[in-house]
Design an enzyme around this catalytic site. Sequence first.
Site, mmCIF file in Angstrom:
data_model
loop_
_atom_site.group_PDB
_atom_site.id
_atom_site.type_symbol
_atom_site.label_atom_id
_atom_site.label_comp_id
_atom_site.label_asym_id
_atom_site.label_seq_id
_atom_site.Cartn_x
_atom_site.Cartn_y
_atom_site.Cartn_z
ATOM 1 N N TYR A 92 1.017 -0.157 -0.807
ATOM 2 C CA TYR A 92 -0.249 0.496 -0.490
ATOM 3 C C TYR A 92 -0.767 -0.001 0.854
ATOM 4 C CZ TYR A 92 -0.208 2.476 -5.143
ATOM 5 O OH TYR A 92 0.154 3.182 -6.253
ATOM 6 N N CYS A 93 -1.607 -1.006 0.839
ATOM 7 C CA CYS A 93 -2.294 -1.421 2.058
ATOM 8 C C CYS A 93 -1.388 -2.082 3.093
ATOM 9 C CB CYS A 93 -3.477 -2.310 1.709
ATOM 10 S SG CYS A 93 -4.701 -1.437 0.692
#
Length: 179
Positions: A107-108
């Site tokens: 994700y990030c």
Amino acid sequence: MVVVDVQELLLPLVWRGEELADRIAALARAARRAGAPVVALRQVGPPGTDFDPASPGTRLSPRLCLEPTDVVIDKTATDAFYRTDLAAVLAERRVDTLVLTGVATDYCVDATARSALSHGLDVVLVSDGHAPAADGDPRAGLTAEQVVDRHNRLLAGAVHPGGTLGLRPAADVVFTRRG
């Protein structure tokens, strides 16, 4: 050095979270010794959610041993450059290469690596310095270790017009000061 979302809420949920935080803390100490800036990102969200900025879970993990000279930037999206002053903070410090670590791989960390490249920065992704959820990606049939391996390979092979991305295990990361 950029540390993505190593927060009290998330650390227990990711693969080898405490080990990861300790490895990142050691890298941050090395960065500071070399005069390289340390930037820690913190995911926040609306009041009343798990990512409420006032919630204790959004605090950065004390295992990171952050120093007063480190920069903390709140973000609201997977891409740490989106509507934050991260690009300006890096430019002010004449950073052209990010050593990237943190949570969560898929994700990030992924979004921030790609965005850094698009911002013209080079990225050293610490190959053992990021982690996904402890159970990996069960819908895709991938263990946590497989998620890390997959993203290391995908990101290292990505083509971006701005910067380059290289992989390096934490033990082989060397910080240098420009100028």
